[in-house]
Design a protein around this motif. Structure first.
Motif, mmCIF file in Angstrom:
data_model
loop_
_atom_site.group_PDB
_atom_site.id
_atom_site.type_symbol
_atom_site.label_atom_id
_atom_site.label_comp_id
_atom_site.label_asym_id
_atom_site.label_seq_id
_atom_site.Cartn_x
_atom_site.Cartn_y
_atom_site.Cartn_z
ATOM 1 N N MET A 1 40.413 28.554 20.666
ATOM 2 C CA MET A 1 40.339 30.015 20.640
ATOM 3 C C MET A 1 41.678 30.610 20.231
ATOM 4 N N GLY B 1 44.970 33.099 15.398
ATOM 5 C CA GLY B 1 46.143 33.118 14.526
ATOM 6 C C GLY B 1 47.400 32.521 15.129
ATOM 7 N N ALA C 1 43.226 32.796 10.012
ATOM 8 C CA ALA C 1 43.176 33.985 10.868
ATOM 9 C C ALA C 1 44.295 34.962 10.507
ATOM 10 N N PRO D 1 44.825 25.225 8.128
ATOM 11 C CA PRO D 1 44.483 25.245 9.548
ATOM 12 C C PRO D 1 43.971 26.632 9.948
ATOM 13 N N PRO D 2 43.106 26.694 10.973
ATOM 14 C CA PRO D 2 42.491 27.970 11.352
ATOM 15 C C PRO D 2 43.492 29.111 11.578
ATOM 16 N N HIS D 3 44.663 28.797 12.158
ATOM 17 C CA HIS D 3 45.556 29.921 12.436
ATOM 18 C C HIS D 3 46.058 30.572 11.155
ATOM 19 N N ARG D 4 46.182 29.777 10.094
ATOM 20 C CA ARG D 4 46.633 30.356 8.831
ATOM 21 C C ARG D 4 45.544 31.245 8.240
ATOM 22 N N GLY E 1 34.933 33.431 24.752
ATOM 23 C CA GLY E 1 36.219 32.732 24.658
ATOM 24 C C GLY E 1 37.373 33.416 25.361
ATOM 25 N N GLU F 1 43.990 29.202 18.474
ATOM 26 C CA GLU F 1 44.167 28.901 17.057
ATOM 27 C C GLU F 1 43.387 29.908 16.199
ATOM 28 N N LEU G 1 37.497 26.086 11.503
ATOM 29 C CA LEU G 1 37.385 25.407 12.799
ATOM 30 C C LEU G 1 36.571 24.126 12.650
ATOM 31 N N ARG H 1 32.293 29.021 11.809
ATOM 32 C CA ARG H 1 33.329 27.992 12.039
ATOM 33 C C ARG H 1 33.842 27.434 10.707
ATOM 34 N N PRO I 1 34.051 35.011 19.561
ATOM 35 C CA PRO I 1 33.154 33.860 19.455
ATOM 36 C C PRO I 1 31.943 33.979 20.380
ATOM 37 N N LEU J 1 36.339 29.924 9.090
ATOM 38 C CA LEU J 1 37.634 29.976 9.766
ATOM 39 C C LEU J 1 38.364 28.632 9.776
ATOM 40 N N LEU K 1 38.173 36.579 15.303
ATOM 41 C CA LEU K 1 36.895 36.068 15.787
ATOM 42 C C LEU K 1 36.606 36.537 17.208
#
Ligand SMILES: Nc1ncnc2c1ncn2[C@@H]1O[C@H](COP(=O)(O)OP(=O)(O)O)[C@@H](O)[C@H]1O
Ligand SMILES: [Mg+2]
Lengths: 232, 291
Positions: free
Chosen positions: B180, B185, A78, A73-76, A90, B182, A54, A49, A86, A52, A84
């Motif tokens: 999840m 991506g 990723a 932020p996590p999306h950037r 998920g 997020e 999170l 976490r 998880p 990433l 992931l």
């Protein structure tokens, strides 16, 4: 020297006031398979976490291909090519299996067809809701969904936990294939033997600190001590 | 009640329900996906109605008012999400109620300052200034027919977007597990912004379309908010399908209640809600367990 695909230095991570990670260092080279071992509650999930974003670390740094990503932020993070799978898989329960595959897909060689070739048993389940799939199917779908983002690094938090032996074997073989194809992986699992066969390097976490780091040969050379570290 | 009166009331009830659906769908999505209980949602309906009146006076008609007003309200929704609602995502419901109720007061003040406190009527577009006769006594206004069809088209369009596009897929995924999404991506913050501003614009559009039917008055936001909450609870929190069914039920029950039982008409929708909750505590299309 190659630039690590992912490099974390001195990660300290907290949940509120409780200090869980105490200076984690970790590096994954392109195409490398690194495993993360440790008893329950030792900080494996928290490490993932933190990488990433999170649960962002309060101190320390995460770099992807040399670029600092801590604080993004996590999306950037990723989108830098990290996917992931998880703990608990998920899966989106109200989306169909096909939608789970495509919801976050990014272009590349992994297409729904390629994922279905990897996991043929998902083919008949494409129109079922995520919540209707078995645990094994959900894990295959979670792996497929991660691959659909066409990542350079796949993080699996619990590769085979709670799955039937047949599905386990299938998942280990998929991980071997990813390794052969040059996709880097960070794998958490309870089964030590397949991890040692698969991984290039291994880390053992004990109470948020790295208690062992080394390749499979070094791991085996210290097998007795390491097994003590892993014993529940 | 004659058959034609019955038919007319049914059509009116459906129309009221369809307008209510535009408001309630945004409320239920914002609660189901963003996890925010937005008391200011009714204010968007009120602002839409006032904006329709104000713009119609200046541009010469409701159609222009809608064409100009909807983008304005999309922008307002975007700003409200960015500067206020986004601070609530990790907060409890009490903070949400406090902040969004604060927004209600703010928007009421804005309405007083910008538009005054008078009650206004908004004429329906002249092209829709005709009626259809139903039987011998009743007539159905063309504007009402138009509104019903427009709302129905929007409802069908929403269904297509939610079930058939990647945006809709992500909205549904975000409703069950935003983290999840997020981690895979997807920019969930931006998804929430877009969703919130669409919800705002839909509520405002309902206010604009309702303006010629109901008049424009201070406090119209609060009353629609309460009824929308009833719709959301009947339908099941977070469910668009539920919001549609709930809105129809409430619209029809309310319309018939006013005709058949005028003395207790204001209690009818709550009686419907109570009856539904006795048999389905989670609402018609709600998930059985709490999130
Ligand atoms: N959300 C949380 N809030 C507070 N403490 C947590 C949370 N998640 C994990 N922990 C604690 O952090 C420690 C590490 O947990 P975790 O990273 O999940 O371990 P592992 O994945 O190795 O089993 C444990 O002591 C656990 O109780
Ligand atoms: Mg864990």
């Amino acid at each position: 020297m190659t630039v690590p695909l992912l490099e974390a230095t001195g990660l300290h991570t907290y949940y509120g006031a409780s200090h869980v990670l105490h200076g984690i260092d970790l590096r994954i080279l392109p195409g490398e398979c690194v495993t993360l071992m440790g008893r329950n509650g030792m900080g494996k999930t928290t490490t993932i976490r933190s990488l990433l974003g999170l649960t962002p670390p309060r101190a320390g740094e995460v770099r992807v291909r040399g670029k600092i990503v801590t604080g993004l932020p996590p999306h950037r993070i990723a989108q830098e090519g990290i996917a992931l799978i998880p703990e608990g898989r998920g899966i989106f329960p109200t989306l169909t299996a096909r939608e789970n595959l495509t919801v976050a897909a990014r272009p590349g060689r992994w297409t729904p067809e390629a994922v279905l070739d990897l996991f043929p048993s998902l083919r008949a389940r494409l129109h079922h809701l995520g919540s209707q799939l078995s645990g094994g199917e959900q894990q295959m779908l979670s792996i497929g969904r991660a691959l659909m983002t066409n990542p350079e690094l796949v993080i699996l938090d619990g590769a085979t936990e709670g799955l039937a032996p047949l599905v386990r074997r299938q998942i280990w073989s998929v991980l071997r294939r990813l390794r052969a194809e040059g996709t880097a992986t960070l794998v958490v699992d309870k089964e030590v033997r397949p991890l040692l066969e698969l991984g290039d390097r291994h880390l053992i976490l004990v109470k948020g600190r790295i208690a062992f780091a080394g390749d499979s040969q070094e791991w085996r050379a210290r097998a007795e001590e390491n097994l003590v570290l892993l014993r529940a | 009640m004659t058959l034609s009166l019955f038919a007319l009331q049914l059509l009116n009830g459906i129309e009221v329900g369809l307008l209510l659906f535009l408001v309630a769908s945004g409320l239920t999505l914002v609660f189901g996906v963003l996890g925010v209980l937005n008391f200011a949602h009714g204010s968007f309906y009120m602002l839409g109605a006032y904006l329709a009146w104000w713009l119609a006076e200046r541009t010469g008609g409701l159609i222009w008012a809608v064409l100009l007003g909807v983008p304005v309200m999309l922008a307002l929704g975007w700003a409200v999400e960015r500067f206020a609602i986004s601070r609530l995502y990790r907060r409890d419901h009490l903070s949400q109620v406090l902040l969004t109720y604060g927004l209600v007061l703010l928007f009421n003040e804005l309405q007083r300052t910008l538009f005054g406190n008078d009650v206004h009527g908004v004429p329906a577009p002249r092209a829709l200034d005709w009626t259809v006769s139903l039987g011998e006594m009743q007539t159905w206004g063309a504007y009402r027919i138009f509104t019903s069809i427009a709302c129905l088209c929007i409802a069908i369009g929403m269904r297509q977007i939610i079930l058939g596009t990647r945006f809709g897929m992500r909205v549904r995924a975000g409703a069950s597990n935003g983290e999840m999404l997020e981690a895979l991506g997807v920019d969930v913050r931006r998804l929430f912004s877009v969703l919130f501003s669409i919800g705002t614009a839909l509520a405002a559009l309902a206010g604009m379309l309702a303006a010629p039917l109901t008049t424009v008055f201070p406090g119209m936001g609060e009353s629609v908010l309460v009824v929308s909450f009833v719709v959301v609870v009947i339908g099941g929190i977070g469910s668009i399908k539920g919001a549609f069914a709930g809105a129809m039920l409430v619209g029809i029950a309310d319309t018939f209640g006013k005709v058949l039982l005028p003395s207790i008409s204001s209690a009818i929708v709550y009686a419907v809600m109570a009856a539904v909750l006795i048999f389905r505590p989670q609402g018609l299309f709600g998930e059985a367990q709490a999130r």
